[in-house]
Design an enzyme around this catalytic site. Structure first.
Site, short mmCIF file in Angstrom:
data_model
loop_
_atom_site.label_atom_id
_atom_site.label_comp_id
_atom_site.label_asym_id
_atom_site.label_seq_id
_atom_site.Cartn_x
_atom_site.Cartn_y
_atom_site.Cartn_z
N SER A 241 11.40 9.96 8.74
CA SER A 241 10.42 11.05 8.76
C SER A 241 11.06 12.28 9.37
CB SER A 241 9.19 10.65 9.58
OG SER A 241 8.36 11.76 9.82
N TYR B 260 6.37 7.24 17.90
CA TYR B 260 6.63 7.19 16.46
C TYR B 260 7.87 8.01 16.11
CZ TYR B 260 6.11 8.00 11.45
OH TYR B 260 6.34 8.08 10.10
N THR C 146 0.84 -1.19 0.00
CA THR C 146 0.00 0.00 0.00
C THR C 146 0.88 1.25 0.00
OG1 THR C 146 -1.86 1.09 1.12
CG2 THR C 146 -0.14 0.16 2.52
N GLY C 147 0.27 2.41 -0.22
CA GLY C 147 0.95 3.69 -0.09
C GLY C 147 2.19 3.84 -0.94
N ILE C 148 3.21 4.50 -0.39
CA ILE C 148 4.41 4.78 -1.17
C ILE C 148 5.22 3.52 -1.42
CG2 ILE C 148 4.57 7.20 -0.49
CD1 ILE C 148 6.70 6.47 1.52
N GLY C 149 5.08 2.52 -0.58
CA GLY C 149 5.77 1.26 -0.83
C GLY C 149 5.27 0.59 -2.08
#
Length: 301
Positions: A155, A181, A29-32
């Site tokens: 991040s 996180y 999913t997502g950027i992966g």
């Protein structure tokens, strides 16, 4: 590759990866997923390593629908389980003799006070320890490549992290999902920094990056953002798409100009002192070796 509310250059390289093996964690999913897709367009053999096999199978089907010639496979990997990490490495080693590019993309964010299968705080155990163990097990295969690269997605929130090495599971009222996180992303930076030093005279370069603020499932546990249907305006105006979010990862994985650079991704200024503290990086490395019970042959780095 800097991003600010969607302003970002695209990775325009047409470099082909014929014969190269790429491993992407969290590629369902997502950027992966977008990163995996983009790399299949460059003709790499791509493995996506995912905890949720149903989502992984769907991702493979989606990528094949967009690129019928994609050479893509799915492996099971739960980074919150050290047993699963070692099993995935064993399965991959039976399929390939080398890995050219490892992209540590998977991650969790905003979790309640959960622990991993091995009893570690969920963010630290998944985002850092899982990738730490997986990466070190990949080193022998990366050394067999002509030129190996390790790309770790961190991040900018790492700047709010504190390592708490004396309270690694953030117990006794210390836990907060945001800071947990942030700490795991700081650990990603410190791991990349120490890894770069240990691989300095090898054929492997390592990079750490901030992809931008992306509309992905990473935020599914973050109550302040509400349900996806309730935050459409916020997403449209302040988040960028997975396609644009994948560009920095692709840059680190593909750009030939970075062949002589290693460590934290270039173009980053004003890192917080803890993120560039070699003593903390080394202490974290040694602690991580103990926590994952790293095999003796892999401690020679």
């Amino acid at each position: 590759m800097y991003n600010f509310i969607g302003w970002r250059r695209r990775m325009t390289s047409d470099k082909k990866l014929n014969g190269q093996v790429v491993v992407v964690t969290g590629g369902n999913t997502g950027i992966g997923k977008e990163t995996a897709y983009q790399l299949t367009l460059r003709e790499a053999q791509v493995y996506i390593c995912c905890r949720d096999q149903k989502k992984g199978e769907t991702a493979v089907k989606d990528i094949l629908s967009m690129n019928p010639k994609a050479n893509i496979s799915l492996l099971s990997l739960d980074l919150s389980s050290l047993i699963s990490v070692r099993k995935c490495v064993k399965e991959l080693s039976a399929l390939e003799t080398k890995v050219d590019i490892l992209i540590n993309n998977a991650g969790v964010g905003g979790c309640p006070e959960w622990t991993t299968h091995d009893g570690f705080e969920m963010h630290f155990g998944t985002n850092h320890l899982g990738h730490f163990l997986f990466t070190l097990h990949m080193i022998p295969m990366l050394k067999k490549a002509q030129s190996g690269r390790i790309v770790t997605v961190s991040s900018s929130l790492h700047r709010f992290g504190q390592m708490h090495l004396d309270n690694i599971n953030l117990q006794n009222g210390v836990y907060h999902p945001f800071y947990a996180y942030a700490r795991s992303k700081l650990a990603n930076v410190l791991f990349s920094r120490e890894l770069a030093k240990r691989l300095l005279h090898s054929n492997i370069n390592t990079y750490c990056l901030h992809p931008g603020v992306i509309d992905t499932d990473l935020y599914r546990h973050t109550e302040m953002l509400g349900k996806r249907g309730d935050r459409g305006w916020f997403l449209r105006n302040f988040y960028i798409t997975p396609f644009m979010g994948s560009q920095t990862t692709l840059y680190c994985a593909l750009d030939d100009k970075l062949a002589d650079e290693t460590g934290n991704c270039v173009r980053v200024d004003n890192m917080i002192p803890e993120a560039t503290d070699d003593k903390i990086a080394k202490t974290l490395w040694e602690l991580s070796c103990d926590l994952v019970k790293l095999e003796e042959p892999l401690k020679i780095l």
